[in-house]
Scaffold this motif. Structure first.
Motif, PDB file in Angstrom:
ATOM      1  N   PRO A  25       0.859  -1.357   0.153  1.00 42.70           N
ATOM      2  CA  PRO A  25      -0.003  -0.071  -0.051  1.00 42.70           C
ATOM      3  C   PRO A  25       0.750   1.155  -0.026  1.00 42.70           C
ATOM      4  O   PRO A  25       1.973   1.165   0.785  1.00 42.70           O
ATOM      5  N   SER A  26       0.505   2.188  -0.997  1.00 44.77           N
ATOM      6  CA  SER A  26       1.349   3.475  -0.961  1.00 44.77           C
ATOM      7  C   SER A  26       0.802   4.313   0.194  1.00 44.77           C
ATOM      8  O   SER A  26      -0.341   4.550   0.540  1.00 44.77           O
ATOM      9  N   ARG A  27       1.618   5.154   0.914  1.00 44.33           N
ATOM     10  CA  ARG A  27       1.349   6.229   1.680  1.00 44.33           C
ATOM     11  C   ARG A  27       0.889   7.514   0.794  1.00 44.33           C
ATOM     12  O   ARG A  27       2.052   7.703  -0.127  1.00 44.33           O
ATOM     13  N   PRO A  28       0.030   7.989   1.058  1.00 45.75           N
ATOM     14  CA  PRO A  28      -0.102   9.430   0.425  1.00 45.75           C
ATOM     15  C   PRO A  28       0.686  10.287   0.692  1.00 45.75           C
ATOM     16  O   PRO A  28       1.332  10.585   1.759  1.00 45.75           O
ATOM     17  N   GLU A  29       0.991  11.287  -0.366  1.00 49.01           N
ATOM     18  CA  GLU A  29       2.081  12.295  -0.150  1.00 49.01           C
ATOM     19  C   GLU A  29       1.267  13.298   0.717  1.00 49.01           C
ATOM     20  O   GLU A  29       0.203  13.522   0.942  1.00 49.01           O
ATOM     21  N   PRO A  30       2.309  13.952   1.595  1.00 47.44           N
ATOM     22  CA  PRO A  30       1.566  14.876   2.563  1.00 47.44           C
ATOM     23  C   PRO A  30       1.247  15.998   1.816  1.00 47.44           C
ATOM     24  O   PRO A  30       1.710  16.392   0.713  1.00 47.44           O
ATOM     25  N   PRO A  31       0.119  16.663   2.109  1.00 49.58           N
ATOM     26  CA  PRO A  31      -0.378  17.956   1.295  1.00 49.58           C
ATOM     27  C   PRO A  31       0.846  19.025   1.404  1.00 49.58           C
ATOM     28  O   PRO A  31       1.607  19.116   2.330  1.00 49.58           O
ATOM     29  N   ALA A  32       1.058  19.697   0.009  1.00 47.38           N
ATOM     30  CA  ALA A  32       1.792  20.530  -0.064  1.00 47.38           C
ATOM     31  C   ALA A  32       1.205  21.837   0.893  1.00 47.38           C
ATOM     32  O   ALA A  32       0.085  22.213   0.829  1.00 47.38           O
ATOM     33  N   VAL A  33       2.176  22.431   1.616  1.00 48.28           N
ATOM     34  CA  VAL A  33       1.754  23.813   2.196  1.00 48.28           C
ATOM     35  C   VAL A  33       2.338  24.988   1.672  1.00 48.28           C
ATOM     36  O   VAL A  33       3.464  25.162   1.487  1.00 48.28           O
ATOM     37  N   ASP A  34       1.532  25.935   1.384  1.00 52.70           N
ATOM     38  CA  ASP A  34       1.961  27.211   0.913  1.00 52.70           C
ATOM     39  C   ASP A  34       1.775  28.066   1.951  1.00 52.70           C
ATOM     40  O   ASP A  34       1.560  27.823   3.342  1.00 52.70           O
TER      41      ASP A  34
END
Length: 146
Positions: A25-34
């Motif tokens: 299972p792939s771990r979702p990429e952490p959301p990008a923060v602006d």
């Protein structure tokens, strides 16, 4: 008898190389923060009661907590707690889900880690510095060179 009433022949045993391989299972990429998201999250955490609420939710982990448990644990009136939960939710730091008659609030660990990543992104002037988690803290980085 027709073919449909005949018992099926047993399937041959598959050797290991013929078995389908499932991808881990792939771990979702952490959301990008602006910058705007970072300011919104930090502003939400800059209030002492909201910080206490968020820390209590992080302590509870994925199981989360109901507003009633939070109110009793932190000694906050329900109306005040509701306001603080709304602010943390709008900042993207917590989620809510209905569980029967209750609402369960959970920390957005991925968002918290993304915020920490954003804040430490240019540590040591962008040079690799070996950010390591101190013993006992899974997600809090500390620089080993500065």
């Amino acid at each position: 008898m027709n073919d449909l009433t005949q018992p099926a022949a047993p399937l041959p045993e598959l050797c290991e190389r013929d078995r389908p391989r499932l991808a881990p299972p792939s771990r979702p990429e952490p959301p990008a923060v602006d910058e705007a998201q970072a300011v919104r999250a930090l502003a939400a955490l800059a209030q002492p009661l909201r910080l206490r609420v968020f820390r209590a939710l992080v302590g509870a982990g994925p199981a989360g907590l109901t507003p009633g448990v939070l109110a009793v644990t932190l000694g906050l009136p329900p109306s005040s707690l509701s306001f603080h939960l709304k602010e943390l939710h709008h900042a993207g730091l917590i989620t809510s889900a209905r569980a029967g008659r209750h609402i369960v609030y959970r920390p957005q660990i991925e968002a918290m880690n993304a915020l920490l990543g954003y804040l430490t992104e240019h540590c040591c002037q962008g040079q690799p510095c070996g950010l390591l988690a101190p013993a006992g803290a899974a997600a809090f980085p500390s620089c080993t060179t500065c």
